[in-house]
Design a protein around this motif. Structure first.
Motif, PDB file in Angstrom:
ATOM      1  N   UNK A 113      12.143 -43.743  14.157  1.00 45.38           N
ATOM      2  CA  UNK A 113      12.003 -42.833  13.016  1.00 45.38           C
ATOM      3  C   UNK A 113      11.565 -43.576  11.765  1.00 45.38           C
ATOM      4  N   UNK A 114      12.094 -44.752  11.548  1.00 40.53           N
ATOM      5  CA  UNK A 114      11.750 -45.522  10.362  1.00 40.53           C
ATOM      6  C   UNK A 114      10.287 -45.952  10.395  1.00 40.53           C
ATOM      7  N   UNK A 115       9.808 -46.345  11.580  1.00 42.45           N
ATOM      8  CA  UNK A 115       8.436 -46.828  11.697  1.00 42.45           C
ATOM      9  C   UNK A 115       7.397 -45.728  11.492  1.00 42.45           C
ATOM     10  N   UNK A 116       7.772 -44.472  11.687  1.00 46.63           N
ATOM     11  CA  UNK A 116       6.814 -43.388  11.478  1.00 46.63           C
ATOM     12  C   UNK A 116       6.382 -43.279  10.023  1.00 46.63           C
ATOM     13  N   UNK A 117       7.228 -43.650   9.110  1.00 49.89           N
ATOM     14  CA  UNK A 117       6.920 -43.531   7.691  1.00 49.89           C
ATOM     15  C   UNK A 117       6.398 -44.824   7.073  1.00 49.89           C
ATOM     16  N   UNK A 125      -1.899 -43.947   7.410  1.00 44.18           N
ATOM     17  CA  UNK A 125      -2.844 -44.968   7.887  1.00 44.18           C
ATOM     18  C   UNK A 125      -2.714 -46.277   7.112  1.00 44.18           C
ATOM     19  N   UNK A 126      -3.062 -47.341   7.796  1.00 44.62           N
ATOM     20  CA  UNK A 126      -2.957 -48.672   7.213  1.00 44.62           C
ATOM     21  C   UNK A 126      -4.356 -49.233   6.986  1.00 44.62           C
ATOM     22  N   UNK A 127      -4.518 -49.944   5.903  1.00 44.26           N
ATOM     23  CA  UNK A 127      -5.799 -50.568   5.608  1.00 44.26           C
ATOM     24  C   UNK A 127      -5.968 -51.872   6.374  1.00 44.26           C
ATOM     25  N   UNK A 128      -4.872 -52.582   6.591  1.00 38.72           N
ATOM     26  CA  UNK A 128      -4.956 -53.833   7.340  1.00 38.72           C
ATOM     27  C   UNK A 128      -3.724 -53.994   8.226  1.00 38.72           C
ATOM     28  N   UNK A 129      -3.838 -54.859   9.186  1.00 38.95           N
ATOM     29  CA  UNK A 129      -2.740 -55.119  10.124  1.00 38.95           C
ATOM     30  C   UNK A 129      -1.559 -55.803   9.440  1.00 38.95           C
ATOM     31  N   UNK A 130      -1.825 -56.477   8.317  1.00 45.18           N
ATOM     32  CA  UNK A 130      -0.764 -57.178   7.598  1.00 45.18           C
ATOM     33  C   UNK A 130       0.197 -56.219   6.900  1.00 45.18           C
ATOM     34  N   UNK A 131      -0.229 -54.964   6.664  1.00 48.15           N
ATOM     35  CA  UNK A 131       0.634 -53.996   5.997  1.00 48.15           C
ATOM     36  C   UNK A 131       1.726 -53.442   6.916  1.00 48.15           C
ATOM     37  N   UNK A 132       1.504 -53.517   8.216  1.00 46.18           N
ATOM     38  CA  UNK A 132       2.433 -52.937   9.177  1.00 46.18           C
ATOM     39  C   UNK A 132       3.632 -53.868   9.346  1.00 46.18           C
ATOM     40  N   UNK A 133       4.878 -53.359   9.233  1.00 44.24           N
ATOM     41  CA  UNK A 133       6.053 -54.216   9.443  1.00 44.24           C
ATOM     42  C   UNK A 133       6.060 -54.805  10.854  1.00 44.24           C
ATOM     43  N   UNK A 134       6.638 -55.962  11.002  1.00 42.02           N
ATOM     44  CA  UNK A 134       6.620 -56.672  12.280  1.00 42.02           C
ATOM     45  C   UNK A 134       7.363 -55.927  13.383  1.00 42.02           C
ATOM     46  N   UNK A 135       8.411 -55.194  13.047  1.00 39.56           N
ATOM     47  CA  UNK A 135       9.177 -54.491  14.068  1.00 39.56           C
ATOM     48  C   UNK A 135       8.475 -53.233  14.574  1.00 39.56           C
ATOM     49  N   UNK A 136       7.467 -52.799  13.843  1.00 43.66           N
ATOM     50  CA  UNK A 136       6.738 -51.594  14.263  1.00 43.66           C
ATOM     51  C   UNK A 136       5.547 -51.989  15.098  1.00 43.66           C
TER      52      UNK A 136
END
Length: 136
Positions: A113-117, A125-136
């Motif tokens: 649930x946390x990773x959905x937001x 949507x993310x602009x780069x892969x670095x924006x995504x948290x590591x656990x997601x």
């Protein structure tokens, strides 16, 4: 201050009793959740909408909790420090083993649930892969 009275035998180590008591207190919520899940699985297996394998798995976890409770009671009544430590370790192992599946399931549900937001999640949507948290 927690006082433990002994009526017979030698005094058992207070650290072992305190450690096992803390583990039991922390395991109360997972134990209640597992018991409720076991009752619902048994009900669904009886009504035909669930499988008996699911109910058997939950009942097995409840049995491990009961075994941990029995070893906790035996630890409180033990007469030697060595037996107290052995039973305290057994209690901790049983309670942690029985709590692990339900704690893991709840943590995975929370994480999903946390990773959905988060960036890269659904509708975000993310602009780069670095924006995504590591656990997601």
């Amino acid at each position: 201050m927690l006082r433990i009275r002994r009526t017979r035998g030698t005094r058992s180590p207070r650290i072992a009793e305190l450690l096992a008591t803390v583990v039991w207190v922390l395991a109360i919520l997972p134990a209640l959740a597992t018991a409720l899940l076991a009752v619902s699985m048994i009900g669904s297996a009886v009504s035909g909408s669930g499988t008996s394998v699911q109910a058997a798995q939950e009942v097995l976890i409840v049995i491990v909790y009961v075994a941990g409770l029995l070893s906790f009671v035996a630890m409180r009544r033990s007469e030697s420090p060595r037996k107290t430590w052995i039973l305290a370790c057994l209690t901790i192992i049983l309670v942690v083993a029985a709590s692990a599946p339900i704690v893991y399931a709840f943590s995975q549900a929370f994480l999903e649930e946390w990773c959905e937001y988060q960036p890269g999640g659904r509708g975000n949507p993310s602009q780069s892969i670095d924006d995504i948290p590591a656990v997601c």
